[in-house]
Write a protein that holds these residues in place. Structure first.
Motif, mmCIF file in Angstrom:
data_model
loop_
_atom_site.group_PDB
_atom_site.id
_atom_site.type_symbol
_atom_site.label_atom_id
_atom_site.label_comp_id
_atom_site.label_asym_id
_atom_site.label_seq_id
_atom_site.Cartn_x
_atom_site.Cartn_y
_atom_site.Cartn_z
ATOM 1 N N ALA A 70 29.803 -14.595 -108.912
ATOM 2 C CA ALA A 70 29.038 -15.844 -108.840
ATOM 3 C C ALA A 70 28.527 -16.116 -107.418
ATOM 4 N N GLY A 71 28.773 -15.195 -106.493
ATOM 5 C CA GLY A 71 28.314 -15.377 -105.114
ATOM 6 C C GLY A 71 29.216 -16.261 -104.281
ATOM 7 N N VAL A 72 30.487 -16.365 -104.692
ATOM 8 C CA VAL A 72 31.443 -17.243 -104.012
ATOM 9 C C VAL A 72 32.502 -16.398 -103.304
ATOM 10 N N ALA A 73 32.800 -16.770 -102.079
ATOM 11 C CA ALA A 73 33.862 -16.141 -101.298
ATOM 12 C C ALA A 73 34.943 -17.182 -101.026
ATOM 13 N N VAL A 74 36.162 -16.714 -100.832
ATOM 14 C CA VAL A 74 37.303 -17.585 -100.547
ATOM 15 C C VAL A 74 38.046 -17.013 -99.344
ATOM 16 N N TRP A 75 38.371 -17.897 -98.404
ATOM 17 C CA TRP A 75 39.145 -17.488 -97.241
ATOM 18 C C TRP A 75 39.849 -18.718 -96.714
ATOM 19 N N ASP A 76 40.547 -18.571 -95.621
ATOM 20 C CA ASP A 76 41.199 -19.691 -94.944
ATOM 21 C C ASP A 76 40.741 -19.746 -93.500
ATOM 22 N N VAL A 77 40.798 -20.927 -92.933
ATOM 23 C CA VAL A 77 40.438 -21.094 -91.532
ATOM 24 C C VAL A 77 41.430 -20.338 -90.649
ATOM 25 N N LEU A 78 42.707 -20.443 -90.979
ATOM 26 C CA LEU A 78 43.741 -19.864 -90.123
ATOM 27 C C LEU A 78 44.121 -18.449 -90.545
ATOM 28 N N ARG A 79 44.152 -17.568 -89.559
ATOM 29 C CA ARG A 79 44.655 -16.211 -89.777
ATOM 30 C C ARG A 79 46.175 -16.219 -89.717
ATOM 31 N N SER A 80 46.713 -17.063 -88.813
ATOM 32 C CA SER A 80 48.164 -17.161 -88.685
ATOM 33 C C SER A 80 48.527 -18.519 -88.100
ATOM 34 N N CYS A 81 49.784 -18.886 -88.330
ATOM 35 C CA CYS A 81 50.331 -20.137 -87.781
ATOM 36 C C CYS A 81 51.817 -20.169 -88.045
ATOM 37 N N ARG A 82 52.464 -21.169 -87.472
ATOM 38 C CA ARG A 82 53.871 -21.438 -87.773
ATOM 39 C C ARG A 82 53.923 -22.757 -88.538
ATOM 40 N N ARG A 83 54.717 -22.759 -89.593
ATOM 41 C CA ARG A 83 54.822 -23.953 -90.426
ATOM 42 C C ARG A 83 56.093 -23.834 -91.260
ATOM 43 N N VAL A 84 56.747 -24.960 -91.481
ATOM 44 C CA VAL A 84 57.847 -25.041 -92.430
ATOM 45 C C VAL A 84 57.295 -25.730 -93.666
ATOM 46 N N GLY A 85 57.453 -25.123 -94.829
ATOM 47 C CA GLY A 85 56.927 -25.697 -96.061
ATOM 48 C C GLY A 85 55.468 -25.350 -96.251
ATOM 49 N N SER A 86 54.781 -26.168 -97.049
ATOM 50 C CA SER A 86 53.392 -25.872 -97.408
ATOM 51 C C SER A 86 52.370 -26.873 -96.891
ATOM 52 N N LEU A 87 52.817 -28.010 -96.394
ATOM 53 C CA LEU A 87 51.876 -29.059 -96.026
ATOM 54 C C LEU A 87 51.071 -28.692 -94.780
ATOM 55 N N ASP A 88 49.767 -28.970 -94.834
ATOM 56 C CA ASP A 88 48.918 -28.738 -93.668
ATOM 57 C C ASP A 88 49.415 -29.526 -92.463
ATOM 58 N N ALA A 89 49.943 -30.702 -92.705
ATOM 59 C CA ALA A 89 50.435 -31.543 -91.612
ATOM 60 C C ALA A 89 51.633 -30.911 -90.894
ATOM 61 N N ALA A 90 52.296 -29.954 -91.536
ATOM 62 C CA ALA A 90 53.466 -29.312 -90.935
ATOM 63 C C ALA A 90 53.110 -28.113 -90.062
ATOM 64 N N VAL A 91 51.839 -27.710 -90.047
ATOM 65 C CA VAL A 91 51.426 -26.578 -89.215
ATOM 66 C C VAL A 91 51.552 -26.979 -87.749
ATOM 67 N N GLN A 92 52.218 -26.151 -86.964
ATOM 68 C CA GLN A 92 52.355 -26.422 -85.537
ATOM 69 C C GLN A 92 51.008 -26.146 -84.868
ATOM 70 N N ARG A 93 50.448 -27.185 -84.313
ATOM 71 C CA ARG A 93 49.089 -27.128 -83.755
ATOM 72 C C ARG A 93 48.907 -25.996 -82.744
ATOM 73 N N ASP A 94 49.884 -25.814 -81.864
ATOM 74 C CA ASP A 94 49.744 -24.790 -80.824
ATOM 75 C C ASP A 94 49.913 -23.366 -81.350
ATOM 76 N N SER A 95 50.255 -23.212 -82.616
ATOM 77 C CA SER A 95 50.460 -21.875 -83.191
ATOM 78 C C SER A 95 49.246 -21.381 -83.974
ATOM 79 N N MET A 96 48.221 -22.216 -84.138
ATOM 80 C CA MET A 96 47.087 -21.881 -84.995
ATOM 81 C C MET A 96 46.186 -20.818 -84.371
ATOM 82 N N VAL A 97 45.923 -19.779 -85.145
ATOM 83 C CA VAL A 97 44.970 -18.738 -84.748
ATOM 84 C C VAL A 97 43.942 -18.648 -85.873
ATOM 85 N N ALA A 98 42.686 -18.834 -85.529
ATOM 86 C CA ALA A 98 41.616 -18.826 -86.529
ATOM 87 C C ALA A 98 41.224 -17.403 -86.917
ATOM 88 N N ASN A 99 40.720 -17.282 -88.130
ATOM 89 C CA ASN A 99 40.117 -16.027 -88.563
ATOM 90 C C ASN A 99 38.827 -15.778 -87.785
#
Length: 164
Positions: A70-99
């Motif tokens: 259908a011409g649709v791609a799926v990806w995530d902004v972050l390639r890697s990060c540190r986080r406990v659980g699944s919530l976006d709010a739990a991602v450690q800001r200083d650990s974020m590495v973008a794709n």
């Protein structure tokens, strides 16, 4: 204790992709299953199935193929990060590495629309990604079960983005 560094997935993408749907980072259920949007209450696959005409209960590879056809791609902004659980709010800001979006947009120049699956994806993309592409952007309600908007309301906004 420092949480482990989590690694995201390669994109679901094929030549001719026109729409790129970006999440923030896969949740625990998705990481365990090694599949995008694997949590049983995440509404991504039911919404995508409504928009692009496939069976939301089909095997994962069939759903991914239906999206790319259908011409649709799926990806995530972050390639890697540190986080406990699944919530976006739990991602450690200083650990974020973008794709690497520069390479993605160079390799797939037909992408013209980016849909953020939730506000965290949009916020982190704007903060971490420096790509100068003439793209159309839309921030859509998160399909996460943590975002409690009714399915019908989420679907209506996603459907509007498709027609826009």
């Amino acid at each position: 204790m420092t949480p482990p560094t989590l690694q995201g997935f390669p994109p679901i993408i094929a030549a001719g992709a026109r729409i790129l749907i970006l999440g923030n980072m896969p949740g625990v259920a998705s990481l365990d299953a090694q599949q995008y949007y694997a949590h049983p209450r995440n509404t991504f696959w039911p919404i995508a199935a409504e928009l692009f005409g496939f069976d939301p209960a089909a095997p994962y590879d069939d759903r991914a193929t239906a999206l790319t056809e259908a011409g649709v791609a799926v990806w995530d902004v972050l390639r890697s990060c540190r986080r406990v659980g699944s919530l976006d709010a739990a991602v450690q800001r200083d650990s974020m590495v973008a794709n690497n979006f520069g390479d993605l947009f160079t390799t797939y120049p037909t992408i013209s629309r980016v849909w953020f699956n939730g506000a965290a994806a949009e916020r982190n993309y704007r903060r971490l990604v420096a790509v100068e592409q003439p793209l159309s952007y839309a921030t859509l309600p998160s399909t996460s079960p943590a975002h409690t908007l009714r399915f019908e309301d989420k679907l209506a906004v996603w459907r509007e983005a498709l027609s826009g």
